[in-house]
Design a protein around this motif. Structure first.
Motif, PDB file in Angstrom:
ATOM      1  N   PHE A  78       8.252  -8.598   8.526  1.00 29.17           N
ATOM      2  CA  PHE A  78       8.243  -7.439   9.428  1.00 29.17           C
ATOM      3  C   PHE A  78       7.727  -6.198   8.710  1.00 29.17           C
ATOM      4  CE2 PHE A  78      10.437  -3.688  11.130  1.00 29.17           C
ATOM      5  CZ  PHE A  78       9.994  -3.717  12.444  1.00 29.17           C
ATOM      6  N   ALA A  79       8.191  -5.973   7.491  1.00 31.97           N
ATOM      7  CA  ALA A  79       7.772  -4.780   6.753  1.00 31.97           C
ATOM      8  C   ALA A  79       6.277  -4.822   6.457  1.00 31.97           C
ATOM      9  CB  ALA A  79       8.574  -4.662   5.459  1.00 31.97           C
ATOM     10  N   VAL A  80       5.758  -5.974   6.051  1.00 36.20           N
ATOM     11  CA  VAL A  80       4.323  -6.103   5.736  1.00 36.20           C
ATOM     12  C   VAL A  80       3.489  -5.869   6.992  1.00 36.20           C
ATOM     13  CG1 VAL A  80       2.519  -7.728   5.057  1.00 36.20           C
ATOM     14  CG2 VAL A  80       4.624  -7.568   3.721  1.00 36.20           C
ATOM     15  N   GLU A  81       3.886  -6.470   8.097  1.00 34.94           N
ATOM     16  CA  GLU A  81       3.134  -6.292   9.332  1.00 34.94           C
ATOM     17  C   GLU A  81       3.187  -4.841   9.809  1.00 34.94           C
ATOM     18  OE1 GLU A  81       4.678  -9.103  12.106  1.00 34.94           O
ATOM     19  OE2 GLU A  81       3.669 -10.826  11.167  1.00 34.94           O
ATOM     20  N   GLU A  82       4.348  -4.199   9.632  1.00 34.87           N
ATOM     21  CA  GLU A  82       4.479  -2.806  10.035  1.00 34.87           C
ATOM     22  C   GLU A  82       3.588  -1.907   9.187  1.00 34.87           C
ATOM     23  OE1 GLU A  82       8.400  -0.629  11.551  1.00 34.87           O
ATOM     24  OE2 GLU A  82       8.314  -0.622   9.361  1.00 34.87           O
ATOM     25  N   ILE A  83       3.530  -2.172   7.895  1.00 37.08           N
ATOM     26  CA  ILE A  83       2.673  -1.374   7.000  1.00 37.08           C
ATOM     27  C   ILE A  83       1.201  -1.608   7.326  1.00 37.08           C
ATOM     28  CG2 ILE A  83       1.945  -1.105   4.587  1.00 37.08           C
ATOM     29  CD1 ILE A  83       4.886  -1.782   3.845  1.00 37.08           C
ATOM     30  N   ASN A  84       0.849  -2.848   7.608  1.00 35.95           N
ATOM     31  CA  ASN A  84      -0.549  -3.154   7.939  1.00 35.95           C
ATOM     32  C   ASN A  84      -0.987  -2.457   9.226  1.00 35.95           C
ATOM     33  OD1 ASN A  84      -0.914  -4.733   5.664  1.00 35.95           O
ATOM     34  ND2 ASN A  84      -0.427  -6.662   6.712  1.00 35.95           N
ATOM     35  N   ARG A  85      -0.039  -2.188  10.113  1.00 38.21           N
ATOM     36  CA  ARG A  85      -0.375  -1.481  11.361  1.00 38.21           C
ATOM     37  C   ARG A  85      -0.377   0.030  11.183  1.00 38.21           C
ATOM     38  NH1 ARG A  85       3.441  -5.192  13.543  1.00 38.21           N
ATOM     39  NH2 ARG A  85       4.958  -3.478  13.642  1.00 38.21           N
ATOM     40  N   SER A  86       0.181   0.523  10.092  1.00 38.84           N
ATOM     41  CA  SER A  86       0.312   1.961   9.900  1.00 38.84           C
ATOM     42  C   SER A  86      -1.040   2.589   9.568  1.00 38.84           C
ATOM     43  CB  SER A  86       1.303   2.249   8.767  1.00 38.84           C
ATOM     44  OG  SER A  86       1.314   3.636   8.473  1.00 38.84           O
ATOM     45  N   PRO A  87      -1.398   3.678  10.262  1.00 34.57           N
ATOM     46  CA  PRO A  87      -2.668   4.346   9.957  1.00 34.57           C
ATOM     47  C   PRO A  87      -2.567   5.289   8.760  1.00 34.57           C
ATOM     48  CG  PRO A  87      -1.608   5.419  11.803  1.00 34.57           C
ATOM     49  CD  PRO A  87      -0.746   4.244  11.460  1.00 34.57           C
ATOM     50  N   SER A  88      -1.339   5.607   8.348  1.00 32.51           N
ATOM     51  CA  SER A  88      -1.176   6.581   7.268  1.00 32.51           C
ATOM     52  C   SER A  88      -0.813   5.953   5.932  1.00 32.51           C
ATOM     53  CB  SER A  88      -0.081   7.601   7.641  1.00 32.51           C
ATOM     54  OG  SER A  88       1.157   6.931   7.873  1.00 32.51           O
ATOM     55  N   LEU A  89      -0.231   4.769   5.956  1.00 30.33           N
ATOM     56  CA  LEU A  89       0.182   4.119   4.707  1.00 30.33           C
ATOM     57  C   LEU A  89      -0.776   2.972   4.421  1.00 30.33           C
ATOM     58  CD1 LEU A  89       2.262   4.008   2.428  1.00 30.33           C
ATOM     59  CD2 LEU A  89       3.645   2.486   3.855  1.00 30.33           C
ATOM     60  N   LEU A  90      -1.480   3.060   3.298  1.00 30.76           N
ATOM     61  CA  LEU A  90      -2.473   2.064   2.883  1.00 30.76           C
ATOM     62  C   LEU A  90      -3.527   1.800   3.967  1.00 30.76           C
ATOM     63  CD1 LEU A  90      -0.228  -0.599   1.061  1.00 30.76           C
ATOM     64  CD2 LEU A  90      -1.717   1.112   0.013  1.00 30.76           C
ATOM     65  N   PRO A  91      -4.168   2.841   4.459  1.00 34.66           N
ATOM     66  CA  PRO A  91      -5.218   2.607   5.478  1.00 34.66           C
ATOM     67  C   PRO A  91      -6.387   1.826   4.883  1.00 34.66           C
ATOM     68  CG  PRO A  91      -5.287   4.875   4.676  1.00 34.66           C
ATOM     69  CD  PRO A  91      -4.052   4.260   4.100  1.00 34.66           C
ATOM     70  N   GLY A  92      -6.788   0.817   5.607  1.00 29.02           N
ATOM     71  CA  GLY A  92      -7.904  -0.005   5.150  1.00 29.02           C
ATOM     72  C   GLY A  92      -7.512  -1.081   4.173  1.00 29.02           C
ATOM     73  N   LYS A 421     -12.440  10.125   6.630  1.00 26.18           N
ATOM     74  CA  LYS A 421     -11.570   9.154   7.272  1.00 26.18           C
ATOM     75  C   LYS A 421     -10.528   8.650   6.279  1.00 26.18           C
ATOM     76  CE  LYS A 421     -14.986   7.507  10.601  1.00 26.18           C
ATOM     77  NZ  LYS A 421     -15.698   6.313  11.133  1.00 26.18           N
ATOM     78  N   PRO A 422      -9.294   8.394   6.761  1.00 25.52           N
ATOM     79  CA  PRO A 422      -8.255   7.863   5.856  1.00 25.52           C
ATOM     80  C   PRO A 422      -8.704   6.534   5.259  1.00 25.52           C
ATOM     81  CG  PRO A 422      -7.329   8.553   7.954  1.00 25.52           C
ATOM     82  CD  PRO A 422      -8.814   8.581   8.129  1.00 25.52           C
ATOM     83  N   LYS A 423      -8.692   6.433   3.965  1.00 23.11           N
ATOM     84  CA  LYS A 423      -9.074   5.197   3.306  1.00 23.11           C
ATOM     85  C   LYS A 423      -8.469   5.161   1.910  1.00 23.11           C
ATOM     86  CE  LYS A 423     -13.412   6.986   1.403  1.00 23.11           C
ATOM     87  NZ  LYS A 423     -14.869   6.768   1.265  1.00 23.11           N
ATOM     88  N   CYS A 424      -8.525   3.994   1.306  1.00 22.10           N
ATOM     89  CA  CYS A 424      -8.044   3.809  -0.064  1.00 22.10           C
ATOM     90  C   CYS A 424      -9.153   3.185  -0.879  1.00 22.10           C
ATOM     91  CB  CYS A 424      -6.818   2.900  -0.102  1.00 22.10           C
ATOM     92  SG  CYS A 424      -5.428   3.463   0.908  1.00 22.10           S
ATOM     93  N   SER A 425      -9.031   3.328  -2.192  1.00 23.93           N
ATOM     94  CA  SER A 425      -9.993   2.664  -3.059  1.00 23.93           C
ATOM     95  C   SER A 425      -9.751   1.161  -3.028  1.00 23.93           C
ATOM     96  CB  SER A 425      -9.877   3.204  -4.491  1.00 23.93           C
ATOM     97  OG  SER A 425      -8.569   2.972  -4.995  1.00 23.93           O
ATOM     98  N   SER A 426     -10.659   0.401  -3.568  1.00 21.87           N
ATOM     99  CA  SER A 426     -10.568  -1.048  -3.503  1.00 21.87           C
ATOM    100  C   SER A 426      -9.405  -1.563  -4.344  1.00 21.87           C
ATOM    101  CB  SER A 426     -11.876  -1.671  -3.999  1.00 21.87           C
ATOM    102  OG  SER A 426     -11.739  -3.079  -4.067  1.00 21.87           O
ATOM    103  N   PRO A 427      -8.583  -2.474  -3.771  1.00 27.94           N
ATOM    104  CA  PRO A 427      -7.449  -3.029  -4.530  1.00 27.94           C
ATOM    105  C   PRO A 427      -7.817  -4.239  -5.394  1.00 27.94           C
ATOM    106  CG  PRO A 427      -7.379  -3.802  -2.279  1.00 27.94           C
ATOM    107  CD  PRO A 427      -8.593  -2.900  -2.366  1.00 27.94           C
ATOM    108  N   ASP A 428      -9.107  -4.600  -5.418  1.00 29.52           N
ATOM    109  CA  ASP A 428      -9.494  -5.837  -6.103  1.00 29.52           C
ATOM    110  C   ASP A 428      -9.227  -5.787  -7.597  1.00 29.52           C
ATOM    111  OD1 ASP A 428     -10.320  -6.815  -3.684  1.00 29.52           O
ATOM    112  OD2 ASP A 428     -12.433  -6.249  -3.953  1.00 29.52           O
ATOM    113  N   ASN A 429      -9.381  -4.598  -8.185  1.00 29.83           N
ATOM    114  CA  ASN A 429      -9.266  -4.496  -9.634  1.00 29.83           C
ATOM    115  C   ASN A 429      -7.897  -3.985 -10.103  1.00 29.83           C
ATOM    116  OD1 ASN A 429     -11.961  -5.335  -9.951  1.00 29.83           O
ATOM    117  ND2 ASN A 429     -12.686  -3.226  -9.575  1.00 29.83           N
ATOM    118  N   ILE A 430      -6.941  -3.956  -9.212  1.00 29.10           N
ATOM    119  CA  ILE A 430      -5.597  -3.480  -9.593  1.00 29.10           C
ATOM    120  C   ILE A 430      -4.937  -4.512 -10.506  1.00 29.10           C
ATOM    121  CG2 ILE A 430      -3.271  -3.046  -8.725  1.00 29.10           C
ATOM    122  CD1 ILE A 430      -4.462  -1.749  -6.324  1.00 29.10           C
ATOM    123  N   THR A 431      -4.354  -4.018 -11.580  1.00 24.61           N
ATOM    124  CA  THR A 431      -3.607  -4.895 -12.493  1.00 24.61           C
ATOM    125  C   THR A 431      -2.107  -4.741 -12.238  1.00 24.61           C
ATOM    126  OG1 THR A 431      -3.417  -3.222 -14.225  1.00 24.61           O
ATOM    127  CG2 THR A 431      -5.392  -4.625 -14.234  1.00 24.61           C
TER     128      THR A 431
END
Length: 845
Positions: A78-92, A421-431
């Motif tokens: 539920f928490a993951v799905e809610e965050i994925n729907r949020s436009p302000s938290l982790l957009p994109g 537009k609200p966006k985040c940098s790419s998470p691919d290289n996060i350690t």
């Protein structure tokens, strides 16, 4: 060819990981840009593994499916799905999850964790590795995970591990939790013990870091408070029945009525049932958060008698908006890969789903589609009235999301520049190391407006206090009776239902508190809570219950008979109202009257020879001095004052010297008169005539007057309050002032008496019919005997009795002089008048 080799290798791996002991099937996976791993103890036990070593060791299957743990897994979903729907938290950015069963066992937990962080496999399909791990529920398993994953710098966020040891950032730098440390929980229980006066508390805890650390914190908190640990037993899951029996036997034999229980609810049930089997009742249990709100235990009617009145520390219950609707809309058709949900579905509806893992179930139970509705179904899975662990998991997911949001430098939705537009940098290289660093710094506000942040890896302590009570319908329920906010303990005592009959607060002490008037005396070799109650000694009191010492009363006060209050000391002196005082006064007055009567008789017969003999003037002076001796004894009776103290000894010393001087002169007159009858001695009587006799008496008496004057001037007697003779009494007495002065007064009296005795002794055999020297000898003998006996009696007599001894000596010696000297003369005057002639008196014997 190279491709074929890689494919072959991959197929070989799929075969190895697809064996029955593989754990990848015990969970479900949802892909995303970043995977959050979650370890949930959906099962609470495992079959004991075979250790024969005759074949390859395999992880035993998990047993003890828990419906509420499936709800915990859905809190992640539920928490993951809610965050994925949020436009302000982790957009994109899309989060994914990988949830696996830890089975409440170390091997299962560790293997599941390694599977998730390495990527594992899902039906031979490659999945993304988890870069953060939520779990585990056990403190010991969380310690194992933290130490294992610390070199990899992978963050571990537990939702239920509460061991205080995990707050050590040096040992566990990658560990976080959304539950307060047990240090606060144990301190809360210690505060409850202090508040309710429970000084003798037993402890039964899980045989792991969770239980042992809690007891250690509890012991540290009760140091110096007078609270002791009566006993300490552990419950190990692998030998639970044996440990529970041993702990129950100790509880049964102990006088402790309050038992601290830190353990998982499954272990607690076995322990409580063993107590019921032994018919142990009227015990109050202090429950840890792991079982204080357990619906499983509350639903067991066998526990109603033993568990009634349980006081527990519970995780606070916080509603999760929309979570209840999410659970009711769940079904296996929506989440076909969720093995936990499939098992829950079959247990709830009593059916078998297509492709069920158990062929036996498919044959016995009717089939179901997996699209049935949970609306209206009452179960632990759909019950969202008290969300505690689910909320902790929910917070853990959001903590990861906010850390990612900060790490990815996401643009806020309400940015002032409309072109951005609200966006985040790419998470691919996060350690994992980067994510670990930002999790430690996370600080956000929840949907309910509460601040969330980590403090030494934990969250600030907030608890609810619950009490197990019978509901009106006869069922068991827990009722909130207070809360803990930081270090503040708030309890509504009137809302507590205590165990036993008639429902009074239990008393749990090794020794009942010492009542007022006594003090504690620790028994050698026993805890400080076990003691004897010794009565306070005289002059000391303790006016409170449980006093550790007795206190000396002020000087003017003394302890009462109960030794619980200081009362004014009783004033003691030789009073005119008491029997002894009245008796001595009566004797003194009688002596005065008798002396006066003798004086009247002599005055009436003053012309007779026996009165004229030896100078009648000396006889009257002697009678006057005797009267003064009797009267001076009256000054000793009554409350001492400054003037009475000074008058006592002076009057006594002068009166007796006057008396002895008269007797001494009379004795000398007898000797002179006898010597004057000899030839050539007629001049002696002229040299010792009446004038010389009066002068001698005056001189002898003047010496005593001078001694008394010097004594009274230099160091006079004075009244004092003597506190050292009788503890409960204040002796009002006269001090002698100068001991030398007092000795001189007595010594001078004694000296005159001794001289008089010697002279009278030499004249006792003179050949007169009436030889007064003989009677003087007897009187001096009595006088000296009385005053010689007076000295030791006076020194050894306490308080007012020393005064009585002195009065007795005065009266005894005065009566001795009066009777020995004047009774024979009165006898002749009154009864033998024919002998009252000069011829008879001068006749030869």
């Amino acid at each position: 060819m190279e491709f074929s080799v890689e494919e072959e290798t991959l197929q070989e791996k799929c075969v190895n990981l697809g064996t029955p002991q593989d754990l990848d099937g015990a969970g479900f996976y949802q892909d995303g840009d970043l995977i959050i791993g979650a370890l949930i103890n959906v099962h609470n036990m495992a079959v004991t593994p075979e250790l024969s070593f005759t074949r390859r060791a395999e992880l035993p299957p998990c047993l003890g499916f828990q419906d509420r743990s499936v709800r915990w897994t859905q809190a992640v979903v539920f928490a993951v799905e809610e965050i994925n729907r949020s436009p302000s938290l982790l957009p994109g950015v899309r989060l994914g999850y990988h949830i696996m069963d830890s089975c409440s066992r170390y091997p299962h937990s560790l293997m599941a964790a390694m599977s998730m962080i390495s990527g594992g496999n899902k039906t031979c399909g490659i999945i993304r590795p988890a870069k953060v791990l939520i779990g585990d529920s056990s403190s010991t398993q969380s310690i194992l995970l933290s130490r294992t994953l610390s070199p990899l710098q992978i963050a571990v966020i537990s939702y239920l591990a509460s061991c205080p040891c995990l707050s050590n950032r040096q040992k566990y730098p990658n560990f976080f939790r959304t539950i307060p440390s047990d240090a606060y929980q144990a301190r809360t229980m210690a505060q409850m013990a202090k508040r309710f006066g429970w000084t003798w508390v037993g402890a039964v805890v899980a045989d792991n870091d969770y239980g042992r650390e809690a007891v250690q914190v509890f012991e540290e908190e009760i140091k110096g408070t007078g609270i002791c640990l009566a006993f300490f037993h552990t419950l190990h899951r692998d030998q639970l029945a044996k440990d529970a029996a041993r702990a129950a036997a100790t509880v049964q034999a102990s006088s402790a009525r309050v038992i601290l229980v830190f353990s998982w609810y499954v272990d607690v049930e076995v322990f409580l049932l063993e107590l019921i089997r032994r018919n142990v009742t009227e015990r109050l249990f202090l429950a840890s958060e792991s079982w204080s709100t357990s619906y499983y235990l509350l639903a067991n009617p066998q526990l109603y008698t033993i568990a009634k009145g349980t006081l527990g520390v519970a995780l606070r219950s916080v509603p999760i908006p929309g979570f209840g609707e999410h659970l009711q809309q769940m079904n296996p058709a929506r989440y076909p890969d969720d093995e936990f949900l499939r098992t829950l579905w079959e247990n709830t509806f009593g059916c078998s789903l297509p492709k069920s893992s158990s062929k036996a179930i498919q044959k016995v139970l009717p089939p179901c589609s997996g699209r049935e509705s949970l609306e209206g179904v009452q179960s632990l899975f759909t019950d969202t009235s008290h969300l505690t662990v689910s909320y902790n998991i929910y917070l853990a997911v959001y903590a990861v999301a906010h850390a990612l949001h900060s790490l990815l430098a996401c643009t806020p939705q309400n940015n002032s520049d409309p072109t951005i537009k609200p966006k985040c940098s790419s998470p691919d290289n996060i350690t994992p190391a980067q994510l670990l660093q930002h999790i430690g710094q996370v600080h956000f506000t929840t949907q309910l407006g509460e601040e969330f942040y980590f403090q030494d890896g934990s969250i600030p302590p907030v608890y609810s206090l619950v009490n197990w009570q019978r509901a009106p319908d006869g069922s068991f329920q827990y009722v909130s009776i207070g809360r803990v906010d930081g270090n503040q303990l708030i309890i509504n005592e009137s809302a507590i239902s205590w165990p036993g009959y008639p429902g009074k607060m239990p008393v749990s002490v090794c020794t009942s508190e010492c009542p007022p008037g006594t003090r504690k005396a620790i028994k050698k070799g026993l805890p400080v809570c076990c003691f004897d109650c010794l009565p306070c000694t005289e002059g000391e009191i303790s006016n409170s219950t449980g006093s550790i010492k007795c206190y000396r009363c002020p000087l003017e006060f003394w302890s009462n008979s109960f030794r619980n209050e200081c009362v004014p000391r009783e004033t003691e002196f030789l009073s005119v109202r008491e029997t002894m005082g009245i008796t001595l006064i009566s004797v003194a007055v009688s002596g005065t009257i008798i002396t006066a009567t003798v004086a009247v008789i002599f005055l009436h017969h003053k012309s007779t020879p026996i009165v004229k003999a030896n100078n009648s003037e000396l006889s009257f002076l002697l009678l006057l001095s005797l009267k003064l001796c009797f009267l001076c004894s009256l000054v000793f009776v009554g409350q001492p004052s400054l003037w009475s103290c000074r008058l006592q000894q002076a009057a006594f010393g002068i009166s007796f010297v006057l008396c002895i001087s008269c007797i001494l002169v009379k004795t000398i007159v007898v000797l002179v008169a006898f010597q004057s009858t000899r030839p050539g001695s007629s001049a002696l009587i002229k040299w010792f005539g009446p004038g010389q006799q009066r002068g001698s008496v005056l001189v002898f008496t003047s010496v005593q007057v001078v001694i008394c004057a010097i004594w009274l001037y230099v160091s006079p007697p004075s009244p004092r309050r003597n506190f050292g003779i009788h503890g409960s009494k204040v002796i009002l007495e006269c001090t002698v002032g100068s001991v030398v002065g007092f000795a001189c007064v007595l010594g001078y009296v004694g000296f005159l008496a001794a001289v008089c005795f010697l002279l009278a002794f030499f004249a006792r055999k003179l050949p007169d019919n009436f030889n007064e020297a003989k009677f003087i000898t007897f009187s001096m003998l009595i006088f000296c005997a009385v005053w010689i006996a007076f000295v030791p009696a006076y020194v050894s007599s306490p308080g007012k009795y020393s005064v009585a001894v002195e009065i007795f000596a005065i009266l005894a010696s005065s009566f001795g002089l009066l009777f020995c000297i004047f009774v024979p003369k009165c006898y002749i005057i009154l009864l033998k008048p024919e002998n009252n002639t000069k011829k008879f008196l001068m006749g030869k014997a």
